[in-house]
Design a protein around this motif. Structure first.
Motif, short mmCIF file in Angstrom:
data_model
loop_
_atom_site.label_atom_id
_atom_site.label_comp_id
_atom_site.label_asym_id
_atom_site.label_seq_id
_atom_site.Cartn_x
_atom_site.Cartn_y
_atom_site.Cartn_z
N LEU A 59 -8.47 -10.56 10.85
CA LEU A 59 -7.97 -9.21 10.62
C LEU A 59 -6.52 -9.24 10.11
O LEU A 59 -6.19 -8.55 9.14
CB LEU A 59 -8.05 -8.38 11.90
N PHE A 60 -5.69 -10.05 10.73
CA PHE A 60 -4.29 -10.13 10.31
C PHE A 60 -4.15 -10.82 8.95
O PHE A 60 -3.29 -10.44 8.16
CB PHE A 60 -3.45 -10.83 11.37
N VAL A 61 -4.99 -11.80 8.66
CA VAL A 61 -4.95 -12.43 7.34
C VAL A 61 -5.36 -11.41 6.28
O VAL A 61 -4.72 -11.29 5.23
CB VAL A 61 -5.87 -13.68 7.30
N TYR A 62 -6.39 -10.63 6.56
CA TYR A 62 -6.84 -9.60 5.62
C TYR A 62 -5.76 -8.53 5.43
O TYR A 62 -5.48 -8.12 4.30
CB TYR A 62 -8.14 -8.98 6.12
N ALA A 63 -5.15 -8.08 6.52
CA ALA A 63 -4.09 -7.07 6.43
C ALA A 63 -2.90 -7.62 5.64
O ALA A 63 -2.29 -6.91 4.83
CB ALA A 63 -3.66 -6.63 7.82
N GLY A 64 -2.58 -8.87 5.86
CA GLY A 64 -1.50 -9.50 5.09
C GLY A 64 -1.84 -9.58 3.61
O GLY A 64 -0.99 -9.33 2.74
N TRP A 65 -3.08 -9.93 3.32
CA TRP A 65 -3.53 -9.99 1.92
C TRP A 65 -3.44 -8.62 1.26
O TRP A 65 -2.98 -8.51 0.13
CB TRP A 65 -4.96 -10.53 1.85
N LEU A 66 -3.86 -7.59 1.97
CA LEU A 66 -3.76 -6.23 1.43
C LEU A 66 -2.30 -5.83 1.19
O LEU A 66 -1.98 -5.19 0.20
CB LEU A 66 -4.43 -5.22 2.36
N GLY A 67 -1.44 -6.23 2.11
CA GLY A 67 -0.01 -5.94 1.96
C GLY A 67 0.60 -6.64 0.76
O GLY A 67 1.41 -6.07 0.03
N ILE A 68 0.19 -7.88 0.53
CA ILE A 68 0.68 -8.62 -0.63
C ILE A 68 0.16 -8.00 -1.91
O ILE A 68 0.90 -7.85 -2.89
CB ILE A 68 0.27 -10.12 -0.52
N GLN A 69 -1.11 -7.61 -1.92
CA GLN A 69 -1.70 -6.99 -3.11
C GLN A 69 -1.01 -5.66 -3.43
O GLN A 69 -0.87 -5.31 -4.60
CB GLN A 69 -3.20 -6.78 -2.92
N ALA A 70 -0.62 -4.92 -2.43
CA ALA A 70 0.03 -3.63 -2.64
C ALA A 70 1.42 -3.79 -3.26
O ALA A 70 1.90 -2.89 -3.94
CB ALA A 70 0.12 -2.86 -1.32
N ARG A 71 2.05 -4.93 -3.03
CA ARG A 71 3.39 -5.17 -3.57
C ARG A 71 3.36 -5.49 -5.07
O ARG A 71 4.33 -5.28 -5.75
CB ARG A 71 4.06 -6.34 -2.86
N PHE A 72 2.25 -6.02 -5.54
CA PHE A 72 2.20 -6.47 -6.95
C PHE A 72 1.23 -5.71 -7.78
O PHE A 72 0.61 -4.85 -7.61
CB PHE A 72 1.82 -7.96 -7.01
#
Length: 72
Positions: A59-72
């Protein structure tokens, strides 16, 4: 000389470190509590505990991935 950090930098660092506590703890517990040379069979994680810990990490890896995708 003494390097002073801005308050914003300190806040971001605190947030990042704080966000890594639960997934880090889950990953460490998954690793250590399933090692037969460290923990006897009676005290090892059951499959339900392993599933919950693995889901927390994912869950935290997925949330982190979504956060990274939102930045770029």
């Amino acid at each position: 000389g003494l390097m002073l950090l801005s308050f914003q930098t300190v806040q971001k660092t605190y947030a990042i470190v704080g966000a890594l506590v639960i997934p880090g703890l889950s990953a460490i517990l998954l690793y250590l509590n399933n090692r037969s040379d460290l923990v006897s069979r009676a005290y090892r994680n059951g499959w339900k505990t392993n599933l919950i810990l693995a889901l927390a990490v994912l869950l935290f890896v997925y949330a982190g991935w979504l956060g990274i995708q939102a930045r770029f």
